[in-house]
Write a protein that holds these residues in place. Structure first.
Motif, PDB file in Angstrom:
ATOM      1  N   ARG A  37       0.805  -1.218   0.000  1.00  0.00           N
ATOM      2  CA  ARG A  37       0.000   0.000   0.000  1.00  0.00           C
ATOM      3  C   ARG A  37       0.841   1.272   0.000  1.00  0.00           C
ATOM      4  NH1 ARG A  37      -5.118  -0.670   1.565  1.00  0.00           N
ATOM      5  NH2 ARG A  37      -5.380   1.199   0.281  1.00  0.00           N
ATOM      6  N   ARG A  38       2.150   1.129   0.203  1.00  0.00           N
ATOM      7  CA  ARG A  38       2.973   2.321   0.422  1.00  0.00           C
ATOM      8  C   ARG A  38       2.998   3.248  -0.784  1.00  0.00           C
ATOM      9  NH1 ARG A  38       7.927   0.277   1.364  1.00  0.00           N
ATOM     10  NH2 ARG A  38       7.070  -0.569   3.293  1.00  0.00           N
ATOM     11  N   ARG A  39       3.118   2.699  -2.001  1.00  0.00           N
ATOM     12  CA  ARG A  39       3.160   3.558  -3.183  1.00  0.00           C
ATOM     13  C   ARG A  39       1.870   4.372  -3.302  1.00  0.00           C
ATOM     14  NH1 ARG A  39       5.864   3.195  -8.187  1.00  0.00           N
ATOM     15  NH2 ARG A  39       7.442   2.049  -7.040  1.00  0.00           N
ATOM     16  N   GLU A  40       0.742   3.742  -3.071  1.00  0.00           N
ATOM     17  CA  GLU A  40      -0.540   4.450  -3.128  1.00  0.00           C
ATOM     18  C   GLU A  40      -0.617   5.519  -2.041  1.00  0.00           C
ATOM     19  OE1 GLU A  40      -5.356   3.490  -2.905  1.00  0.00           O
ATOM     20  OE2 GLU A  40      -3.885   1.857  -2.752  1.00  0.00           O
ATOM     21  N   PHE A  41      -0.130   5.165  -0.845  1.00  0.00           N
ATOM     22  CA  PHE A  41      -0.098   6.123   0.257  1.00  0.00           C
ATOM     23  C   PHE A  41       0.750   7.340  -0.112  1.00  0.00           C
ATOM     24  CE2 PHE A  41       2.644   7.562   3.782  1.00  0.00           C
ATOM     25  CZ  PHE A  41       1.698   8.187   4.579  1.00  0.00           C
ATOM     26  N   LEU A  42       1.925   7.104  -0.690  1.00  0.00           N
ATOM     27  CA  LEU A  42       2.805   8.211  -1.055  1.00  0.00           C
ATOM     28  C   LEU A  42       2.201   9.059  -2.167  1.00  0.00           C
ATOM     29  CD1 LEU A  42       6.322   6.527  -0.890  1.00  0.00           C
ATOM     30  CD2 LEU A  42       5.293   8.111   0.747  1.00  0.00           C
ATOM     31  N   GLU A  43       1.518   8.430  -3.101  1.00  0.00           N
ATOM     32  CA  GLU A  43       0.880   9.214  -4.159  1.00  0.00           C
ATOM     33  C   GLU A  43      -0.195  10.128  -3.586  1.00  0.00           C
ATOM     34  OE1 GLU A  43      -0.365   6.417  -7.096  1.00  0.00           O
ATOM     35  OE2 GLU A  43       1.656   6.177  -7.923  1.00  0.00           O
ATOM     36  N   TRP A  44      -0.952   9.636  -2.599  1.00  0.00           N
ATOM     37  CA  TRP A  44      -1.927  10.511  -1.923  1.00  0.00           C
ATOM     38  C   TRP A  44      -1.206  11.650  -1.205  1.00  0.00           C
ATOM     39  CZ3 TRP A  44      -2.045  11.085   3.477  1.00  0.00           C
ATOM     40  CH2 TRP A  44      -3.004  12.007   3.923  1.00  0.00           C
ATOM     41  N   LEU A  45      -0.207  11.323  -0.377  1.00  0.00           N
ATOM     42  CA  LEU A  45       0.486  12.324   0.429  1.00  0.00           C
ATOM     43  C   LEU A  45       1.188  13.356  -0.451  1.00  0.00           C
ATOM     44  CD1 LEU A  45       1.492  13.356   3.175  1.00  0.00           C
ATOM     45  CD2 LEU A  45       3.410  11.739   2.966  1.00  0.00           C
ATOM     46  N   PHE A  46       1.888  12.895  -1.486  1.00  0.00           N
ATOM     47  CA  PHE A  46       2.648  13.824  -2.323  1.00  0.00           C
ATOM     48  C   PHE A  46       1.728  14.664  -3.203  1.00  0.00           C
ATOM     49  CE2 PHE A  46       6.696  10.976  -2.198  1.00  0.00           C
ATOM     50  CZ  PHE A  46       6.823  11.264  -0.850  1.00  0.00           C
ATOM     51  N   GLY A  95     -10.263   9.901   4.895  1.00  0.00           N
ATOM     52  CA  GLY A  95     -10.307   8.844   3.893  1.00  0.00           C
ATOM     53  C   GLY A  95      -9.002   8.072   3.833  1.00  0.00           C
ATOM     54  N   ALA A  96      -7.881   8.793   3.995  1.00  0.00           N
ATOM     55  CA  ALA A  96      -6.583   8.121   3.991  1.00  0.00           C
ATOM     56  C   ALA A  96      -6.444   7.191   5.189  1.00  0.00           C
ATOM     57  CB  ALA A  96      -5.462   9.164   3.988  1.00  0.00           C
ATOM     58  N   ALA A  97      -6.978   7.630   6.336  1.00  0.00           N
ATOM     59  CA  ALA A  97      -6.933   6.766   7.516  1.00  0.00           C
ATOM     60  C   ALA A  97      -7.715   5.478   7.272  1.00  0.00           C
ATOM     61  CB  ALA A  97      -7.485   7.509   8.728  1.00  0.00           C
ATOM     62  N   TRP A  98      -8.843   5.596   6.590  1.00  0.00           N
ATOM     63  CA  TRP A  98      -9.633   4.413   6.263  1.00  0.00           C
ATOM     64  C   TRP A  98      -8.883   3.519   5.279  1.00  0.00           C
ATOM     65  CZ3 TRP A  98     -13.871   1.990   7.940  1.00  0.00           C
ATOM     66  CH2 TRP A  98     -14.467   1.046   7.091  1.00  0.00           C
ATOM     67  N   ASN A  99      -8.239   4.129   4.281  1.00  0.00           N
ATOM     68  CA  ASN A  99      -7.565   3.352   3.232  1.00  0.00           C
ATOM     69  C   ASN A  99      -6.243   2.740   3.688  1.00  0.00           C
ATOM     70  OD1 ASN A  99      -9.521   3.823   1.256  1.00  0.00           O
ATOM     71  ND2 ASN A  99      -8.580   5.767   0.640  1.00  0.00           N
ATOM     72  N   PHE A 100      -5.478   3.495   4.476  1.00  0.00           N
ATOM     73  CA  PHE A 100      -4.106   3.072   4.794  1.00  0.00           C
ATOM     74  C   PHE A 100      -3.913   2.707   6.262  1.00  0.00           C
ATOM     75  CE2 PHE A 100      -3.823   6.378   1.400  1.00  0.00           C
ATOM     76  CZ  PHE A 100      -3.621   5.500   0.358  1.00  0.00           C
ATOM     77  N   GLY A 101      -4.957   2.871   7.055  1.00  0.00           N
ATOM     78  CA  GLY A 101      -4.881   2.481   8.456  1.00  0.00           C
ATOM     79  C   GLY A 101      -4.648   3.675   9.369  1.00  0.00           C
TER      80      GLY A 101
END
Length: 209
Positions: A37-46, A95-101
Motif C-alpha cells: 500500500r505504500r506507493r498508493e499512500f505516497l501518491e496521496w500524500l505527495f 479517507g486516507a486513515a480508512w484506506n491506509f490504516g
C-alpha cells in the motif's frame, strides 16, 4: 535545466516520480510499513503536498523537450501557514486513515510534529523564518547528468532566505554540501528510529542561533 512552476498537466507525473523515489525511504517505510500500500499512500500524500505547493507557488519541476517530467521538488518560502487539522481533513486525512490504516496516519502526524519540533530546536529564534526544501527527485534515467543539481542551483539563486532540509540518506549529504548546504544537526527520529541529517544553506553567511 531551468525549473518551472508545477501545473495540473504535469502533476500526476511529478507525484508518480516522487512516490517511486521515496517508496523505500526509511522514513516512509516507518510511517507505512505495508509495502503493498505504500506507493498508493505516497501518491496521496505527495499529491497533497504538491497541490499545496502549487497553491502557494513553490512547487517546481523540470520538463524535457519531449514533455516528460524529469525532476520535481518543493522549495517552500518562509511565512507559508502550516497545515492545520482542518486543512488535513479537507485534503482527505479521514479517507486516507480508512484506506491506509489509522496507525499509519498517527505515525504520519507524529513524524510531522517531530520535524517541526526539530526545526525549532535547531534554529531557535529563526524557526519558521527559513525556506524548506523537500521531495527533490530526478527521473532514474536522467540521474548522474546534473539535472537535479542544475535545477536546484537555479532555484536557489532566487531565494533570499536561508534554506533548510532533512535527509535520511548519508549519500545525499555530499550532494547538498556541493550546493552550499552544511550539516547543522544529526538526530534519531523516535518514529522509526532512523538517523536524520538536518542541513542549512545560509543566505548571506552566519551561523545557527
Amino acid at each position: 535545466m531551468k525549473p518551472q512552476p508545477l501545473t495540473e498537466e504535469h502533476l500526476p507525473a511529478a507525484v508518480a516520480l516522487a512516490a517511486a523515489a521515496f517508496a523505500n525511504s526509511i522514513a516512509y517505510v516507518s510511517i507505512c510499513p505495508d509495502a503493498d500500500r505504500r506507493r498508493e499512500f505516497l501518491e496521496w500524500l505527495f499529491t497533497v503536498n504538491a497541490r499545496r505547493g502549487m497553491e502557494h507557488g513553490y512547487a517546481r519541476c523540470v520538463v524535457d523537450d519531449e514533455g516528460e517530467v524529469i525532476c520535481f521538488f518543493l522549495l517552500e518560502p518562509p511565512g507559508i501557514p502550516k497545515m492545520g487539522t482542518w486543512d488535513m481533513i479537507r485534503a482527505g486525512l479521514l479517507g486516507a486513515a480508512w484506506n491506509f490504516g489509522y496507525a499509519s496516519m498517527r505515525r504520519l502526524l507524529a513524524t510531522k510534529d517531530y520535524f517541526e519540533a526539530s526545526e525549532r530546536r535547531v534554529l531557535g529564534a529563526r524557526a519558521g523564518k527559513v525556506s524548506r526544501l523537500n521531495r527533490l527527485t530526478v527521473l532514474p534515467a536522467r540521474q548522474g547528468q546534473g539535472v537535479g543539481s542544475t535545477a536546484l542551483a537555479a532555484a536557489l539563486r532566487d531565494v533570499d532566505a536561508p534554506v533548510m532540509l532533512e535527509t535520511q540518506d548519508s549519500r545525499n549529504v555530499a550532494f547538498y554540501e556541493r550546493l552550499g548546504f552544511a550539516v547543522v544537526d544529526e538526530d534519531t527520529c523516535p518514529i522509526g528510529g532512523y538517523h536524520t541529517w538536518s542541513m542549512l544553506r545560509e543566505a548571506c553567511g552566519g551561523g545557527v542561533g
